[in-house]
Design an enzyme around this catalytic site. Sequence first.
Site, short mmCIF file in Angstrom:
data_model
loop_
_atom_site.label_atom_id
_atom_site.label_comp_id
_atom_site.label_asym_id
_atom_site.label_seq_id
_atom_site.Cartn_x
_atom_site.Cartn_y
_atom_site.Cartn_z
N CYS A 158 0.82 -1.22 0.00
CA CYS A 158 0.00 0.00 0.00
C CYS A 158 0.85 1.27 0.00
CB CYS A 158 -0.95 0.00 1.18
SG CYS A 158 -0.16 -0.24 2.79
N HIS A 251 -1.82 7.19 3.24
CA HIS A 251 -0.36 7.15 3.40
C HIS A 251 0.26 8.34 2.66
CE1 HIS A 251 -0.80 3.44 5.34
NE2 HIS A 251 -0.28 2.60 4.47
#
Length: 359
Positions: A158, A251
């Site tokens: 990810c 993120h």
Amino acid sequence: MREKMRCGVVGATGMVGQRFLTLLDNHPYFTVTAVAASARSAGQTYAEAVEGRWKMATPIPEAVRGMTVIDAADIEAVGKLVDFIFCAVDMKKDEIKALEEAYAKAEIPVISNNSANRWTNDVPMVIPEINDSHLAVIESQRARLGTKRGFIAVKPNCSIQSYVPALTPLLKYGIKQIVVTTYQAISGAGKNFETWPEMVDNVIPYIGGEEEKSEKEPLKIWGEVRGGTIVEAKDPLITTQCIRVPVSDGHTAAVFVSFENTPPMETILEEWASFRGVPQLLELPHAPAQFITYFEEDNRPQAKLDRDIYGGMGVTVGRLRKDTLFDYKFVGLSHNTLRGAAGGAVLIAELLYRQGYLD
């Protein structure tokens, strides 16, 4: 119109499995016909199995509430109900690898969110806008497995989604070195603030195994299919630090990059604005209309404001500027459980569907 394909979610009770089910609800190509999890959840209805631990903002999809959870190890039972599966199980890597291969050998294609098969050299690890050509290795994988339909395709880590898309259109200028620090949301650990109160008002400067993945996986993404395997790129050099921060989703990456042939800043912005991939050309259901969005404001992108762009499937970039040690630096952001996890895997499945690999 083609009939919808039947899919199952293996690991359906975890956070990523839950996200899969919300994304697949009323999907134009696929319909969920099986949910599977560990033996302790098997035999319960899905609603009973996730009671008290449903983490999505939207309710459990009605279509799966009353489905009986199947033991993920019962491949025959799952296989009777599905044409392919999404896999997001919480097990040891060698167990995951064995389970995914067993499904594939049972002629059930596997689109995996797990890391266990990312470094199997005939398993494509795909960001659909970037390396769709790697799907060609499936033919070699099927030959190894002895299958006609079955195969495994995986989604990458990810965290790399927050910077690899922005760097990819710049490779043509000869990227030499990349330094990245990622600031990663707690949902990447399958947590929220209720289940991980220690993260409130806290930063943890270590995420197990994450830095190795963040440095190695881009090189496989940027590699090529050769002789029936994926041969990873030898450069550029990449070093990373990965830090857990008190953010629910999203993120963020602080990126420094140097080039052999340094492009003007205007050229970089043009490359980002014009970057399109096969998902955009095919107008796949979960493809963002604009893959990379650049913000000119000094304080963007921000996780809270920008992680959900294009349904959480777009990548955002900001603060491109000259650096004193490297040529440029910038900030990237991606939604880790959408673009970086279940959404990215669903987009891979949509691409596989449109290109005939699931037939």
